[in-house]
Motif scaffolding. Structure first.
Motif, mmCIF file in Angstrom:
data_model
loop_
_atom_site.group_PDB
_atom_site.id
_atom_site.type_symbol
_atom_site.label_atom_id
_atom_site.label_comp_id
_atom_site.label_asym_id
_atom_site.label_seq_id
_atom_site.Cartn_x
_atom_site.Cartn_y
_atom_site.Cartn_z
ATOM 1 N N PRO A 1 0.887 -1.128 -0.072
ATOM 2 C CA PRO A 1 0.131 0.056 -0.072
ATOM 3 C C PRO A 1 0.986 1.231 -0.072
ATOM 4 O O PRO A 1 1.827 1.365 0.562
ATOM 5 C CB PRO A 1 -0.788 0.097 1.218
ATOM 6 N N GLY A 2 0.392 2.350 -0.709
ATOM 7 C CA GLY A 2 1.114 3.518 -0.739
ATOM 8 C C GLY A 2 1.897 3.583 -1.953
ATOM 9 O O GLY A 2 2.413 4.799 -2.311
ATOM 10 N N VAL A 3 2.381 2.661 -2.803
ATOM 11 C CA VAL A 3 3.429 2.440 -3.672
ATOM 12 C C VAL A 3 2.304 3.344 -4.710
ATOM 13 O O VAL A 3 1.311 3.112 -5.013
ATOM 14 C CB VAL A 3 3.690 1.443 -4.160
ATOM 15 N N ALA A 4 3.240 4.330 -5.350
ATOM 16 C CA ALA A 4 2.461 5.172 -6.476
ATOM 17 C C ALA A 4 3.178 5.197 -8.009
ATOM 18 O O ALA A 4 2.686 5.264 -8.799
ATOM 19 C CB ALA A 4 2.186 6.540 -6.075
ATOM 20 N N GLU A 5 4.206 5.330 -7.806
ATOM 21 C CA GLU A 5 5.248 5.444 -9.308
ATOM 22 C C GLU A 5 5.033 4.312 -10.092
ATOM 23 O O GLU A 5 5.349 3.197 -9.512
ATOM 24 C CB GLU A 5 6.719 5.970 -8.881
ATOM 25 N N SER A 6 4.992 4.325 -11.396
ATOM 26 C CA SER A 6 4.738 3.148 -12.226
ATOM 27 C C SER A 6 5.999 2.297 -12.113
ATOM 28 O O SER A 6 6.138 1.151 -12.214
ATOM 29 C CB SER A 6 4.532 3.617 -13.508
ATOM 30 N N ALA A 7 7.241 3.189 -12.125
ATOM 31 C CA ALA A 7 8.573 2.317 -12.276
ATOM 32 C C ALA A 7 8.648 1.362 -10.885
ATOM 33 O O ALA A 7 9.028 0.393 -10.984
ATOM 34 C CB ALA A 7 9.564 3.288 -12.220
ATOM 35 N N ASP A 8 8.340 1.923 -9.691
ATOM 36 C CA ASP A 8 8.134 1.217 -8.453
ATOM 37 C C ASP A 8 7.114 -0.027 -8.712
ATOM 38 O O ASP A 8 7.555 -1.232 -8.032
ATOM 39 C CB ASP A 8 7.928 1.974 -7.340
ATOM 40 N N ILE A 9 6.075 0.260 -9.100
ATOM 41 C CA ILE A 9 5.272 -0.724 -9.196
ATOM 42 C C ILE A 9 5.606 -1.957 -9.954
ATOM 43 O O ILE A 9 5.477 -3.031 -9.603
ATOM 44 C CB ILE A 9 3.756 -0.408 -9.647
ATOM 45 N N ALA A 10 6.088 -1.550 -11.123
ATOM 46 C CA ALA A 10 6.783 -2.533 -12.204
ATOM 47 C C ALA A 10 7.883 -3.271 -11.606
ATOM 48 O O ALA A 10 7.791 -4.615 -11.769
ATOM 49 C CB ALA A 10 7.333 -1.820 -13.584
ATOM 50 N N ALA A 11 8.627 -2.705 -10.884
ATOM 51 C CA ALA A 11 9.860 -3.481 -10.144
ATOM 52 C C ALA A 11 9.154 -4.510 -9.037
ATOM 53 O O ALA A 11 9.820 -5.621 -8.922
ATOM 54 C CB ALA A 11 10.679 -2.442 -9.226
ATOM 55 N N VAL A 12 8.177 -4.134 -8.361
ATOM 56 C CA VAL A 12 7.572 -4.704 -7.355
ATOM 57 C C VAL A 12 6.981 -6.056 -8.144
ATOM 58 O O VAL A 12 7.099 -7.387 -7.556
ATOM 59 C CB VAL A 12 6.397 -4.215 -6.652
#
Length: 259
Positions: free
Chosen positions: A160-171
């Motif tokens: 929860p709280g992750v917003a940036e596309s690059a961070d989400i893609a890495a997850v």
């Protein structure tokens, strides 16, 4: 009707509304949602206590028993949780739980996940890390934690709280299990999250907070002589005898445990 785990592996991600009582749950089942989660903030605030301090175990268990009578899969936010709490909500009819690490030791949370899966192997464990929750975010630590949790047997991971596309893609790229994110109005769209590979989108406390805002706005409109919306559920609709068939998607599939 697909089982709960299968809802995370369809063409579109599972949009999971989070509820705080039976009335909100019934409305969402009637709207066609096949699965619902609980919101720990909603339950805590409705009972006059703080969220995040494991103060609502009894209320959550009672609510789970009531929600389990509805034709929908029910997954329960048990905050940091315990083996006993996870087993209790499973016995009450939940098909899944959210368990948050609260930024405690990751190895301890992984051990808890492993113990829950050993005790209640059929329970869908959504392992939450709070690396971005009300924090600026730490991607490296997030990836370390979610890999630990997936290796411990978590069925999905939640950031929860992750917003940036690059961070989400890495997850998404870091683990083989489905990734759950919290919908952030103005930051996310379902279409964008789908493209990034997210498999579950939760509303968290959003619906509860929206209901509070709507209640205040309506009361102010009455007081101040403003227009009050008329597209509301009627007294008769809210007071109707529950019909377990309402909102049940038509399907020939019967597998799985329904909450």
């Amino acid at each position: 009707m697909r089982d709960f785990a299968a809802l995370h592996r369809t063409a579109a991600p599972l949009v999971l509304p989070n509820v705080w009582d039976v009335a909100s749950a019934r409305c969402l089942v009637d709207a066609g949602f096949p699965a619902l989660g609980t919101t720990s903030l909603g339950i805590a605030a409705a009972n006059g206590v703080r969220d995040g301090v494991n103060a609502t175990d009894d209320q959550t268990l009672r609510l789970t028993r009531s929600l389990a009578t509805l034709p929908a899969h029910i997954t329960v936010d048990i905050e940091t949780g315990s083996v006993a709490t996870a087993a209790a909500v499973a016995a009450a009819g939940a098909v899944g739980v959210n368990m948050e690490d609260a930024m405690g030791p990751a190895t301890a949370h992984a051990a808890l996940i492993r113990s829950v899966k050993r005790e209640v192997p059929g329970l869908f464990v959504n392992a939450r890390t709070d690396t971005y929750w009300q924090r600026s975010g730490d991607l490296a630590e997030t990836l370390r934690r979610i890999r630990l949790y997936a290796d411990a047997g978590a069925d999905a991971v939640f950031v929860p709280g992750v917003a940036e596309s690059a961070d989400i893609a890495a997850v998404v790229a870091a683990v083989d299990v489905p990734v759950n994110v919290l919908f952030l109005p103005g930051r996310h769209t379902v279409a964008t999250l789908t493209e990034l590979g997210v498999r579950r989108i939760s509303t968290g406390s959003l619906l509860f907070r929206a209901a509070l805002a709507a209640s205040v706005q309506t009361a102010l409109a009455v007081r101040d002589g403003l227009t009050v919306g008329t597209d509301l559920p009627s007294y008769a609709e809210v007071n109707a005898e529950p019909d377990v068939r309402r909102g049940w998607p038509e399907s020939d599939e019967t597998e799985g445990h329904f909450g």
